[in-house]
Enzyme design. Structure first.
Site, PDB file in Angstrom:
ATOM      1  N   ASN A  12      38.105  26.258  14.394  1.00 13.28           N
ATOM      2  CA  ASN A  12      39.337  26.117  15.174  1.00 13.28           C
ATOM      3  C   ASN A  12      38.962  26.100  16.647  1.00 13.28           C
ATOM      4  O   ASN A  12      38.607  27.130  17.211  1.00 13.28           O
ATOM      5  CB  ASN A  12      40.265  27.304  14.839  1.00 13.28           C
ATOM      6  CG  ASN A  12      41.525  27.305  15.665  1.00 13.28           C
ATOM      7  OD1 ASN A  12      41.821  26.327  16.365  1.00 13.28           O
ATOM      8  ND2 ASN A  12      42.268  28.390  15.589  1.00 13.28           N
ATOM      9  N   LYS A  14      40.840  25.542  19.129  1.00 12.98           N
ATOM     10  CA  LYS A  14      41.930  26.045  19.980  1.00 12.98           C
ATOM     11  C   LYS A  14      42.122  25.128  21.194  1.00 12.98           C
ATOM     12  O   LYS A  14      41.873  23.933  21.074  1.00 12.98           O
ATOM     13  CB  LYS A  14      41.664  27.505  20.371  1.00 12.98           C
ATOM     14  CG  LYS A  14      41.375  28.374  19.137  1.00 12.98           C
ATOM     15  CD  LYS A  14      41.309  29.847  19.423  1.00 12.98           C
ATOM     16  CE  LYS A  14      41.008  30.603  18.130  1.00 12.98           C
ATOM     17  NZ  LYS A  14      41.006  32.049  18.282  1.00 12.98           N
ATOM     18  N   HIS A  97      48.726  30.175  12.594  1.00 11.13           N
ATOM     19  CA  HIS A  97      47.659  30.899  13.295  1.00 11.13           C
ATOM     20  C   HIS A  97      48.272  32.038  14.105  1.00 11.13           C
ATOM     21  O   HIS A  97      49.370  31.907  14.657  1.00 11.13           O
ATOM     22  CB  HIS A  97      46.872  29.951  14.204  1.00 11.13           C
ATOM     23  CG  HIS A  97      45.632  30.612  14.728  1.00 11.13           C
ATOM     24  ND1 HIS A  97      45.657  31.420  15.830  1.00 11.13           N
ATOM     25  CD2 HIS A  97      44.375  30.647  14.251  1.00 11.13           C
ATOM     26  CE1 HIS A  97      44.427  31.915  16.018  1.00 11.13           C
ATOM     27  NE2 HIS A  97      43.634  31.456  15.071  1.00 11.13           N
ATOM     28  N   GLU A  99      47.800  33.057  16.953  1.00 13.85           N
ATOM     29  CA  GLU A  99      48.190  32.744  18.334  1.00 13.85           C
ATOM     30  C   GLU A  99      49.557  32.066  18.378  1.00 13.85           C
ATOM     31  O   GLU A  99      50.278  32.171  19.366  1.00 13.85           O
ATOM     32  CB  GLU A  99      47.090  31.904  19.002  1.00 13.85           C
ATOM     33  CG  GLU A  99      45.905  32.804  19.349  1.00 13.85           C
ATOM     34  CD  GLU A  99      44.551  32.186  19.159  1.00 13.85           C
ATOM     35  OE1 GLU A  99      44.428  30.959  19.190  1.00 13.85           O
ATOM     36  OE2 GLU A  99      43.582  32.964  18.963  1.00 13.85           O
ATOM     37  N   GLU A 172      43.080  36.517   8.634  1.00 11.33           N
ATOM     38  CA  GLU A 172      42.527  36.742   9.968  1.00 11.33           C
ATOM     39  C   GLU A 172      43.190  37.965  10.596  1.00 11.33           C
ATOM     40  O   GLU A 172      44.285  37.851  11.175  1.00 11.33           O
ATOM     41  CB  GLU A 172      42.793  35.526  10.855  1.00 11.33           C
ATOM     42  CG  GLU A 172      42.193  34.243  10.316  1.00 11.33           C
ATOM     43  CD  GLU A 172      41.997  33.234  11.430  1.00 11.33           C
ATOM     44  OE1 GLU A 172      40.844  32.945  11.751  1.00 11.33           O
ATOM     45  OE2 GLU A 172      42.995  32.779  12.003  1.00 11.33           O
ATOM     46  N   GLY A 178      38.700  36.815  18.356  1.00 14.90           N
ATOM     47  CA  GLY A 178      38.282  36.644  19.743  1.00 14.90           C
ATOM     48  C   GLY A 178      37.893  37.934  20.435  1.00 14.90           C
ATOM     49  O   GLY A 178      37.738  37.966  21.650  1.00 14.90           O
ATOM     50  N   SER A 220      36.069  36.761  14.692  1.00 17.18           N
ATOM     51  CA  SER A 220      34.738  37.027  15.250  1.00 17.18           C
ATOM     52  C   SER A 220      33.602  36.780  14.252  1.00 17.18           C
ATOM     53  O   SER A 220      32.636  37.532  14.214  1.00 17.18           O
ATOM     54  CB  SER A 220      34.675  38.440  15.832  1.00 17.18           C
ATOM     55  OG  SER A 220      35.605  38.570  16.902  1.00 17.18           O
TER      56      SER A 220
HETATM   57  P1  PGA Z   1      37.317  33.891  16.627  1.00 18.95           P
HETATM   58  O1  PGA Z   1      38.691  33.146  16.230  1.00 18.95           O
HETATM   59  O2  PGA Z   1      36.270  33.417  15.648  1.00 18.95           O
HETATM   60  O3  PGA Z   1      37.048  33.453  18.030  1.00 18.95           O
HETATM   61  O4  PGA Z   1      37.556  35.344  16.491  1.00 18.95           O
HETATM   62  C1  PGA Z   1      39.042  33.000  14.881  1.00 18.95           C
HETATM   63  C2  PGA Z   1      40.348  32.265  14.780  1.00 18.95           C
HETATM   64  O5  PGA Z   1      41.226  32.466  15.622  1.00 18.95           O
HETATM   65  O6  PGA Z   1      40.544  31.459  13.852  1.00 18.95           O
END
Ligand code: PGA
Length: 257
Positions: A12, A14, A97, A99, A172, A178, A220
Site C-alpha cells: 500500500n 498510500k 483501510h 486511515e 491491521e 506506521g 510495520s
Molecule cells: P505500515 O502500513 O507497514 O507502514 O505499518 C501498513 C498499512 O497501513 O497497510
C-alpha cells in the site's frame, strides 16, 4: 510447514511518490521476479496507476486504494468508482483501510461494506482492512472490534465472494501501522485464528470457505520480521505500507515462498 493458502503480499503506497520515485520503485521491483504461486498486489495513488501499469512487470498486480460505493459513474467528486477501476483493467481495490476509517475520513463499517459490495459487483477483488485502536486493544476489545467491522460486510456482500476467494481480509492493528511497533507473531496469530473461527460460524461463509479465506497481517511489516509472522498457521501474507516503498518489499515477498 503444512500447506497454507496461496500467499498474498500487498504493498500500500498510500499518498507517496513523485513521478521520479515511482519510476525508480517500479525498476526496483522489476529487478526481481514474482515467485510462482504468490499474489503480489501493489496499490499506488490513483494518479500513478496508469504509469505503474505501463512500467511494472505484469507479474505484479495493481490495485486501487479505495473506491466509492456506487455502480457505474456519477457525481462523486474526488472519488474513483469501481466501474472506472475495472475499466482500467485493475482487478483489486482496498477498502476500509484504517486511515480511511480514522485519519482522512471517518468511514463507518457500513460504508466500508457498501464500498466492498460495489467493488465486488463491478468484478473487482477486495482487500478488506480491519483492526483495532490501541485503546480498544488495551480494553480487551480487539475481537469485538474486528467482528463488528466484519458484520456489515457479511450482511451486505454476495456470500459467494467469500468462497470464491474474492475478499482478502487484512488484519491491521491501528497501533502497529506506521509506528514501527509490530504485533508479535503470537498476538497476530491469536486474532487471525479468531477471525477464521468467527467467519466459519457465519451462515454466509461457513467452514469450508473460512478455511480458504486469506487473512493477511499489516502493521510495520519488514523484511526482518515477515518470516516469523508468516510461520504462523493463520497468517497468509501481508499488507505492507512503509516497507513497500523500498527494496525491503522484495525480501518480504521472498519470506512467503
Ligand atoms: P505500515 O502500513 O507497514 O507502514 O505499518 C501498513 C498499512 O497501513 O497497510
Amino acid at each position: 510447514m503444512a500447506t497454507k493458502r496461496t500467499p498474498f503480499v500487498g504493498g500500500n503506497w498510500k499518498a507517496n511518490g513523485t513521478k521520479e520515485s515511482v519510476a525508480a520503485l517500479c525498476q526496483t521491483l522489476n529487478s526481481a521476479a514474482v515467485p510462482a504461486g504468490v499474489d503480489v498486489v501493489v496499490a499506488p495513488t490513483a494518479l500513478h496507476i496508469p504509469f505503474v501499469q505501463g512500467n511494472l512487470s505484469p507479474d505484479y498486480q495493481v490495485s486501487a486504494q479505495d473506491v466509492w460505493a456506487t455502480d457505474g459513474f456519477g457525481a462523486y467528486t474526488g472519488c474513483l468508482t469501481p466501474a472506472m477501476v475495472s475499466d482500467f483493467g485493475l482487478k483489486w481495490t482496498l477498502t476500509g483501510h484504517s486511515e480511511r476509517r480514522h485519519t482522512v475520513a471517518a468511514e463507518s463499517s457500513q460504508l466500508v461494506a457498501d464500498k466492498t459490495k460495489a467493488a465486488l459487483d463491478a468484478g473487482l477483488n477486495v482487500i478488506l482492512c480491519i483492526g483495532e485502536l490501541l485503546e480498544e486493544r488495551k480494553a480487551g476489545k480487539t475481537n469485538d472490534v474486528c467482528s463488528e467491522q466484519l458484520e456489515p460486510v457479511l450482511s451486505t456482500v454476495d456470500p459467494a465472494a467469500w468462497s470464491e476467494g474474492r475478499i482478502v481480509v487484512a488484519y491491521e492493528p491501528v497501533w502497529a501501522i506506521g509506528t514501527g511497533e509490530t504485533a508479535t507473531p503470537d498476538q497476530a496469530e491469536e486474532v487471525h485464528a479468531f477471525l477464521r473461527t468467527f467467519l466459519a460460524g457465519q451462515p454466509n461463509v461457513g467452514e469450508a470457505a473460512a478455511a480458504s479465506i486469506r487473512i493477511i497481517y499489516g502493521g510495520s511489516v519488514k523484511g526482518s520480521n515477515s518470516s516469523e509472522l508468516y510461520s504462523k498457521p493463520n497468517i497468509d501474507g501481508f499488507l505492507v505500507g512503509g516497507a513497500s516503498l523500498k527494496a525491503d518489499f522484495l525480501k518480504i515477498i521472498s519470506s512467503v515462498v
